[in-house]
Design a protein around this motif. Structure first.
Motif, PDB file in Angstrom:
ATOM      1  N   THR A 118       0.838  -1.204   0.000  1.00 36.41           N
ATOM      2  CA  THR A 118       0.000   0.000   0.000  1.00 36.41           C
ATOM      3  C   THR A 118       0.871   1.253   0.000  1.00 36.41           C
ATOM      4  O   THR A 118       0.597   2.221  -0.721  1.00 36.41           O
ATOM      5  CB  THR A 118      -0.935   0.001   1.223  1.00 36.41           C
ATOM      6  OG1 THR A 118      -1.725  -1.190   1.197  1.00 36.41           O
ATOM      7  CG2 THR A 118      -1.838   1.211   1.241  1.00 36.41           C
ATOM      8  N   ARG A 119       1.935   1.234   0.799  1.00 35.52           N
ATOM      9  CA  ARG A 119       2.849   2.374   0.845  1.00 35.52           C
ATOM     10  C   ARG A 119       3.519   2.588  -0.507  1.00 35.52           C
ATOM     11  O   ARG A 119       3.618   3.712  -1.006  1.00 35.52           O
ATOM     12  CB  ARG A 119       3.912   2.157   1.919  1.00 35.52           C
ATOM     13  CG  ARG A 119       4.868   3.332   2.095  1.00 35.52           C
ATOM     14  CD  ARG A 119       5.987   3.019   3.074  1.00 35.52           C
ATOM     15  NE  ARG A 119       6.771   1.844   2.718  1.00 35.52           N
ATOM     16  CZ  ARG A 119       7.712   1.798   1.776  1.00 35.52           C
ATOM     17  NH1 ARG A 119       7.980   2.870   1.067  1.00 35.52           N
ATOM     18  NH2 ARG A 119       8.388   0.678   1.531  1.00 35.52           N
ATOM     19  N   MET A 120       3.948   1.495  -1.155  1.00 32.35           N
ATOM     20  CA  MET A 120       4.603   1.599  -2.457  1.00 32.35           C
ATOM     21  C   MET A 120       3.645   2.104  -3.539  1.00 32.35           C
ATOM     22  O   MET A 120       4.030   2.898  -4.399  1.00 32.35           O
ATOM     23  CB  MET A 120       5.210   0.257  -2.862  1.00 32.35           C
ATOM     24  CG  MET A 120       6.384  -0.138  -1.990  1.00 32.35           C
ATOM     25  SD  MET A 120       6.956  -1.766  -2.419  1.00 32.35           S
ATOM     26  CE  MET A 120       8.566  -1.361  -3.056  1.00 32.35           C
ATOM     27  N   ARG A 121       2.385   1.670  -3.468  1.00 38.31           N
ATOM     28  CA  ARG A 121       1.384   2.169  -4.416  1.00 38.31           C
ATOM     29  C   ARG A 121       1.179   3.665  -4.248  1.00 38.31           C
ATOM     30  O   ARG A 121       1.016   4.404  -5.215  1.00 38.31           O
ATOM     31  CB  ARG A 121       0.059   1.420  -4.241  1.00 38.31           C
ATOM     32  CG  ARG A 121      -0.002   0.144  -5.006  1.00 38.31           C
ATOM     33  CD  ARG A 121      -1.417  -0.443  -5.001  1.00 38.31           C
ATOM     34  NE  ARG A 121      -1.283  -1.866  -4.691  1.00 38.31           N
ATOM     35  CZ  ARG A 121      -1.727  -2.477  -3.607  1.00 38.31           C
ATOM     36  NH1 ARG A 121      -2.424  -1.814  -2.714  1.00 38.31           N
ATOM     37  NH2 ARG A 121      -1.526  -3.755  -3.421  1.00 38.31           N
ATOM     38  N   GLU A 155       3.375   5.828  -3.065  1.00 38.07           N
ATOM     39  CA  GLU A 155       4.560   6.495  -3.607  1.00 38.07           C
ATOM     40  C   GLU A 155       4.515   6.538  -5.131  1.00 38.07           C
ATOM     41  O   GLU A 155       4.860   7.547  -5.751  1.00 38.07           O
ATOM     42  CB  GLU A 155       5.837   5.808  -3.128  1.00 38.07           C
ATOM     43  CG  GLU A 155       6.160   6.025  -1.677  1.00 38.07           C
ATOM     44  CD  GLU A 155       7.413   5.288  -1.229  1.00 38.07           C
ATOM     45  OE1 GLU A 155       8.101   4.679  -2.078  1.00 38.07           O
ATOM     46  OE2 GLU A 155       7.691   5.290  -0.029  1.00 38.07           O
ATOM     47  N   LEU A 156       4.120   5.425  -5.734  1.00 40.04           N
ATOM     48  CA  LEU A 156       4.017   5.372  -7.197  1.00 40.04           C
ATOM     49  C   LEU A 156       2.971   6.338  -7.718  1.00 40.04           C
ATOM     50  O   LEU A 156       3.169   6.999  -8.744  1.00 40.04           O
ATOM     51  CB  LEU A 156       3.720   3.931  -7.647  1.00 40.04           C
ATOM     52  CG  LEU A 156       3.733   3.667  -9.136  1.00 40.04           C
ATOM     53  CD1 LEU A 156       5.108   3.990  -9.722  1.00 40.04           C
ATOM     54  CD2 LEU A 156       3.350   2.235  -9.427  1.00 40.04           C
ATOM     55  N   ALA A 157       1.873   6.457  -6.988  1.00 40.95           N
ATOM     56  CA  ALA A 157       0.814   7.383  -7.397  1.00 40.95           C
ATOM     57  C   ALA A 157       1.309   8.829  -7.330  1.00 40.95           C
ATOM     58  O   ALA A 157       0.932   9.656  -8.181  1.00 40.95           O
ATOM     59  CB  ALA A 157      -0.408   7.198  -6.510  1.00 40.95           C
ATOM     60  N   GLU A 158       2.180   9.142  -6.345  1.00 45.33           N
ATOM     61  CA  GLU A 158       2.732  10.486  -6.256  1.00 45.33           C
ATOM     62  C   GLU A 158       3.651  10.777  -7.435  1.00 45.33           C
ATOM     63  O   GLU A 158       3.677  11.897  -7.942  1.00 45.33           O
ATOM     64  CB  GLU A 158       3.504  10.648  -4.942  1.00 45.33           C
ATOM     65  CG  GLU A 158       2.632  10.743  -3.728  1.00 45.33           C
ATOM     66  CD  GLU A 158       3.456  10.845  -2.442  1.00 45.33           C
ATOM     67  OE1 GLU A 158       4.692  11.030  -2.523  1.00 45.33           O
ATOM     68  OE2 GLU A 158       2.855  10.748  -1.372  1.00 45.33           O
ATOM     69  N   VAL A 159       4.419   9.751  -7.848  1.00 45.91           N
ATOM     70  CA  VAL A 159       5.353   9.936  -8.954  1.00 45.91           C
ATOM     71  C   VAL A 159       4.599  10.168 -10.253  1.00 45.91           C
ATOM     72  O   VAL A 159       4.978  11.003 -11.069  1.00 45.91           O
ATOM     73  CB  VAL A 159       6.308   8.729  -9.065  1.00 45.91           C
ATOM     74  CG1 VAL A 159       7.124   8.776 -10.344  1.00 45.91           C
ATOM     75  CG2 VAL A 159       7.210   8.655  -7.854  1.00 45.91           C
ATOM     76  N   ILE A 160       3.539   9.418 -10.440  1.00 47.23           N
ATOM     77  CA  ILE A 160       2.759   9.518 -11.665  1.00 47.23           C
ATOM     78  C   ILE A 160       1.937  10.770 -11.604  1.00 47.23           C
ATOM     79  O   ILE A 160       1.878  11.630 -12.350  1.00 47.23           O
ATOM     80  CB  ILE A 160       1.847   8.289 -11.848  1.00 47.23           C
ATOM     81  CG1 ILE A 160       2.694   7.062 -12.039  1.00 47.23           C
ATOM     82  CG2 ILE A 160       0.914   8.481 -13.019  1.00 47.23           C
ATOM     83  CD1 ILE A 160       1.930   5.780 -12.131  1.00 47.23           C
TER      84      ILE A 160
END
Length: 164
Positions: A154-157, A159-164
């Motif tokens: 969930t944390r990695m998702r 972070e990925l959502a912030e990058v995108i």
């Protein structure tokens, strides 16, 4: 877990819970009358009934916790910290059942009223119950790993959502 599996497990849980309630409501009162006849025992006969009723209660607690965990599986929420509460109660109930069985073995050991083989069987049941408690403890550790991985994913998702 499939819908059919959940329904089958719930049917088994209902049958076991109903059977334990029948034993409590019908069989225990019948045993009360028979306890007065068994005066040659080395322990108070009423103590056997107390151990029996408490043992049934531990089994009912386990059944209800498993029912709740199955409900959490069905809703997809089993990999959460809330599931640990039920797993801890199951482990506690199994340890309590083992202690009750051990107490029964200690009560049956002195005297000639019960054969030594019966006491040995009770001791074997104590080991078996503790073995099940250890298995549930290992499963709890697996649940802890799964929850940790879910939190990490969930944390990695996020972070990925912030990058995108």
């Amino acid at each position: 877990m499939g819908k059919l599996t959940v329904l089958a497990l719930r049917a088994v849980l209902v049958v076991l819970l109903a059977g334990s309630l029948v034993v409590q409501a019908v069989m225990v009162p019948l045993l009360v009358g028979d306890v007065e006849v068994a005066a040659d025992l080395a322990y108070p006969p009423g103590l056997f009934l107390v151990i029996l009723v408490l043992g049934i209660v531990t089994a009912q607690v386990v059944l209800l916790c498993v029912w709740r965990l199955v409900t959490m599986v069905r809703h997809g929420t089993v990999f959460s910290h809330a599931a640990f509460r039920y797993v801890h109660v199951v482990i506690g109930a199994l340890v309590a059942a083992a202690l009750l069985m051990f107490t029964l073995g200690v009560l049956l050991a002195p005297g000639e009223a019960v054969a030594p083989g019966v006491v040995l069987l009770v001791g074997g049941a104590v080991v078996a119950i503790l073995g099940v408690a250890l298995i549930v403890l290992v499963l709890r550790m697996l649940l802890a790993q799964a929850v940790a991985r879910d939190v990490e994913a969930t944390r990695m998702r996020a972070e990925l959502a912030e990058v995108i």
